[in-house]
Design an enzyme around this catalytic site. Structure first.
Site, PDB file in Angstrom:
ATOM      1  CB  ALA A 133      -5.922  13.623  27.794  1.00 59.47           C
ATOM      2  CE1 TYR A 178      -4.975  12.163  16.718  1.00 65.77           C
ATOM      3  CE2 TYR A 178      -4.031  11.002  14.840  1.00 65.77           C
ATOM      4  CZ  TYR A 178      -4.099  11.224  16.208  1.00 65.77           C
ATOM      5  OH  TYR A 178      -3.279  10.512  17.049  1.00 65.77           O
ATOM      6  CB  ILE A 212     -14.724  -8.645   7.512  1.00 65.04           C
ATOM      7  CG1 ILE A 212     -13.435  -8.884   6.722  1.00 65.04           C
ATOM      8  CG2 ILE A 212     -15.066  -9.857   8.353  1.00 65.04           C
ATOM      9  CD1 ILE A 212     -12.200  -9.003   7.609  1.00 65.04           C
TER      10      ILE A 212
END
Length: 330
Positions: free
Chosen positions: A85, A152, A207
């Site tokens: 998690a 992060y 893209i």
């Protein structure tokens, strides 16, 4: 350790890697408890899509790793804990750094403390290759310095060090797996491979991607799930940090061209400034040295990049409803 018959908890079980790991654990005969983040929709994420025979063999519980009481209740009675998690999207970490501290650092500490209280036999803590930052040398082994190049990665470094501290301070039986860039079915469009595939399959002739020059070491999700299990099974992995990678690298630009060839379309690639990380935050090169995991567990990747990409293209083709290709998903 043989996981068959063991009480096994997977945090983050409803997510990309967690769902594949959960399935595999059921298949090998573990008694699996899947922790799903509580939500008012009673959604179990990717577990909702499991075959009925798999789902019926999972004890699904809701909770939140950020809340110690919730974690303590769920860890009680478990033999093995796979802790996956986490908040993982790098672009969103620029917008809400504190959310990453609360989930990745405090959440991990809650899991570790509960495991210590209930004498869990083995904990597999999930790190990330992003903790290495841009390679100072290649291939990257586990002795490579850690560099917090995004909120992060900094939060994951802190979580890794909490895991290390619980091993050193309390002799908690922890192994840390450090997966390099996992891809495959069920990965969200915030990641580069599904971003490329879904845009091409949506019929776009141009893209949008971020920087094309960085290199990554890509691993198919079934290989990554197998690495988790092999590390759990081996007694040699306790107290160790272990890379799970292919020992190869490819640039994002070359990867995009490879995917376009597999799909068989004629597509132009546009570098979108919105998708480019801040200059000092971009991780320019990742290439795993996987010597250690092979020595400790005899794990080795089974899927070539071509095989994994082909399976991923087929899955996304049949599940395009999950992808909003006109939106940049941070």
């Amino acid at each position: 350790m043989n996981l068959k018959g063991k009480n096994v908890l997977v945090t983050g079980s409803e997510g990309f890697i967690g769902s594949h790991l959960t399935e595999k654990l059921v298949e090998i005969g573990a008694k699996v408890t899947a922790l799903v983040q509580y939500n008012s929709f009673n959604s179990w994420g990717w577990i909702d899509t499991f075959d009925k025979n798999i789902k019926e063999n999972i004890n699904i519980v809701t909770g939140d790793v950020r809340e110690y009481d919730s974690v303590k209740r769920i860890v009680k009675g478990q033999d093995v804990v796979f802790h996956l998690a986490a908040l993982i999207a790098i672009p969103y970490s620029y917008l809400s750094p504190m959310a990453y501290v609360k989930t990745n650092v405090q959440g991990t500490t809650n899991v570790l403390e509960a495991c210590r209280e209930y004498d869990v036999e083995k904990i597999i803590h999930t790190s990330t290759s992003e903790t290495y930052g841009t390679a100072l040398y290649v291939p990257i082994d586990e002795k490579h310095p850690l560099q917090g190049q995004s909120p992060y990665s900094a939060s994951k470094i802190a979580a890794d060090k909490m895991a290390e501290s619980y091993y050193r301070s309390f002799n908690l039986p922890i192994a840390t797996i450090r997966p390099f860039n996992t891809y495959g079915p069920r990965q969200s469009a915030r990641a580069v491979i599904p971003t490329i595939i879904s845009q091409v399959l949506a019929g776009k002739r141009e893209i949008k991607l971020g920087s094309l020059s960085p290199t990554r070491d890509f691993n198919y999700v079934k290989d990554t799930a197998e690495a988790f299990i092999k590390i759990a099974e081996s007694d040699k992995t306790i107290g160790e940090v272990i890379n799970a990678g292919s020992n190869s690298e490819i640039s994002i630009g070359d990867l995009a061209h490879k995917i376009i060839r597999i799909i068989g379309e004629d597509v132009k690639i546009i570098c979108d400034k919105e998708r480019i990380r801040p200059e000092k935050s971009e991780v320019n090169r990742l290439w795993a040295d996987n010597t250690k995991i092979k020595q400790l567990t005899e794990w080795t990747p089974k899927y070539s990049l071509e095989e994994g990409l082909t399976e991923t293209v087929d899955w996304i083709k049949n599940n395009m409803e999950y992808f909003k290709t006109d939106i940049y998903n941070v």
